[in-house]
Enzyme design. Structure first.
Site, mmCIF file in Angstrom:
data_model
loop_
_atom_site.group_PDB
_atom_site.id
_atom_site.type_symbol
_atom_site.label_atom_id
_atom_site.label_comp_id
_atom_site.label_asym_id
_atom_site.label_seq_id
_atom_site.Cartn_x
_atom_site.Cartn_y
_atom_site.Cartn_z
ATOM 1 N N HIS A 305 0.882 -1.245 -0.048
ATOM 2 C CA HIS A 305 0.089 -0.235 0.080
ATOM 3 C C HIS A 305 0.848 1.443 0.234
ATOM 4 O O HIS A 305 2.093 1.066 0.077
ATOM 5 C CB HIS A 305 -0.929 0.129 1.520
ATOM 6 C CG HIS A 305 -1.903 -1.004 1.256
ATOM 7 N ND1 HIS A 305 -3.248 -0.596 1.063
ATOM 8 C CD2 HIS A 305 -2.143 -2.231 1.409
ATOM 9 C CE1 HIS A 305 -4.246 -1.770 1.217
ATOM 10 N NE2 HIS A 305 -3.288 -2.934 1.455
ATOM 11 N N GLU A 381 3.401 -0.316 3.788
ATOM 12 C CA GLU A 381 2.972 1.119 3.581
ATOM 13 C C GLU A 381 4.336 1.619 2.972
ATOM 14 O O GLU A 381 5.341 1.905 3.653
ATOM 15 C CB GLU A 381 2.503 2.020 4.378
ATOM 16 C CG GLU A 381 1.345 1.562 4.971
ATOM 17 C CD GLU A 381 0.024 1.698 4.312
ATOM 18 O OE1 GLU A 381 0.110 2.638 3.000
ATOM 19 O OE2 GLU A 381 -1.088 1.429 4.725
HETATM 20 ZN ZN LIG Z 1 -4.023 1.291 1.140
#
Ligand SMILES: [Zn+2]
Length: 422
Positions: A305, A381
């Site tokens: 992400h 992330e």
């Molecule tokens: Zn995401």
């Protein structure tokens, strides 16, 4: 897990400029303000700010003490600044013209796949098909179709029998283009790299990759609305702008579903987790695919992400309850973080997502851990920490790929040392 909050007023404003089939929504002279929220009162007021100002939060509102990025159009700059001053909220304009940033992180030469620019779905999928045709050790399969009928493709790399597998998931959130760019970068390394360490990892482990879980949303971010996050199924609700579309698919997995999360129950907002778990065809296809493998075969599940530079571990639904092997997972995440930082200095913070960010439920990594009993799962992330956020310039794609490759090598080796693959 820095994520967008698109509030209704802005959707209406942008929608007015971008009827489907016309040009994509534009953000000329829209600014990104970074707000530092220091008190509960400031947070409470911030949550109500959309009542008089069109704002698009780029982060889910969570803990006091954090910084939150918010997009505001030129008509509202003055009103916002006045309100912030009144509330004594410290702020900084970090982007003066969002459209410029979007242009600088848009698709460049899309004629063939490489990692110097972002690409369209067609180019990504053509590359997957070419690689599959070229290598016997790749098994490629369409695991299902999206709501609008696009293929969801998977690639399984297996060079010898008896290996355990590592699963890589990409682009469940439409606007996070660096996700599929990085997952395909990793896949390309595993297939084509001449680095002996990468070759060893592709011999000793099987790799299962779904680089594009949300093809409808991804195409929509290219053609209509760069800031879109969810899938594109009309979700049965309406607001003043018309029908509301989409579910946040990383809030739709059935593990402690619906417990918590900013605006997870707001159907027209970008964090809507659905009416109940497992409602989305893309998620059902993904879950069925994971479940189609023998229990114990997939030993690690990583969802990629943007943004914030975190390795988020289970659980998301609680900040007081931790997985049985949490300390072990932290050691593995630390290996990723240290190795990634050695490349370009990017620091990745690691720990339980409920603890590091905010309590939120229904994410893939929690389902993979809690339901599928996969012993190391995480959400990575990627870059950055908010300077460019979702609009990371194309010239950083390769750097992200290289730092994550380094991180992944260290992670897999540490996981092996910890007995994850035994
Ligand atoms: Zn995401």
């Amino acid at each position: 897990m820095k994520l967008p909050i698109l509030l209704i007023a802005l959707v209406a404003m942008v929608a007015a400029k971008s009827a489907p089939g016309r040009m994509a929504a534009r953000y000329d002279h829209f600014r990104i303000y970074q707000l530092t929220i220091e008190t509960n009162l400031q947070m409470e007021e911030l949550k109500k700010i959309h009542e008089h100002i069109s704002v698009h939060f780029l982060n889910e509102l969570g803990a006091v003490g954090n910084k939150y990025n918010v997009i505001v159009g030129p008509l509202f700059h003055r009103a916002l600044e006045k309100t912030l001053k009144f509330l004594e909220i410290v702020y900084e304009v970090i982007v003066d013209d969002l459209q410029k940033l979007i242009d600088e992180s848009s698709v460049g030469d899309d004629s063939q796949m490489e990692w110097e620019t972002y690409h369209t779905l067609d180019t990504i999928y053509d590359w997957i098909d070419q690689e599959c045709a070229a290598h016997d050790f790749l098994e490629c399969k369409v695991i299902g179709q999206s709501y609008e009928g696009r293929d969801i493709k998977s690639i399984r790399l297996s060079k010898r029998s008896g290996n355990k597998a590592i699963f890589l998931e990409g682009n469940i959130h439409a606007m996070e283009w660096i996700s599929s760019a990085t997952v395909t970068f990793l896949l390309n390394q595993l297939i084509n790299s001449e680095d002996p360490e990468m070759q060893r990892l592709s011999e000793e482990y099987d790799w299962i990759v779904v680089p594009m879980v949300n093809p409808d949303g991804f195409v929509y971010t290219h053609e209509v609305e760069r800031l879109w996050r969810k899938n594109r199924r009309p979700n049965g609700y309406r607001n003043e702008s018309g029908d509301c579309y989409g579910i946040d698919m990383n809030r739709n997995f059935d593990y402690h579903w619906g417990g918590a999360g900013w605006n997870i129950d707001e159907p027209c907002d970008h964090w809507f987790g659905g009416e109940k778990p497992n409602t989305e065809v893309e998620i059902i296809s993904l879950q069925n695919f994971v479940s189609s493998f023998e229990d114990g075969y997939i030993r690690s599940y990583m969802a990629y992400h943007a943004y914030g530079q975190y390795v988020l571990l289970p659980y998301g639904h609680s900040n007081t309850e931790f997985p049985p092997n949490y300390e072990q997972m932290k050691r593995i995440a630390a290996a990723f973080s240290d190795a990634a930082a050695d490349v370009y200095g990017s620091t990745f913070t690691y720990g339980a997502s409920g603890l590091l960010n905010y309590v939120v439920s229904g994410a893939a990594k929690d389902w993979a851990y809690g339901v599928k009993k996969i012993p190391f799962t995480c959400t990575v992330e990627l870059r950055d920490k908010g300077t460019f956020g979702f609009f990371l310039p194309s010239n950083q794609i390769t750097e992200v790929g290289l730092e994550v490759t380094a991180g992944l090598k260290a992670l897999v080796n540490k996981a092996a040392e910890e007995g994850i693959f035994d």
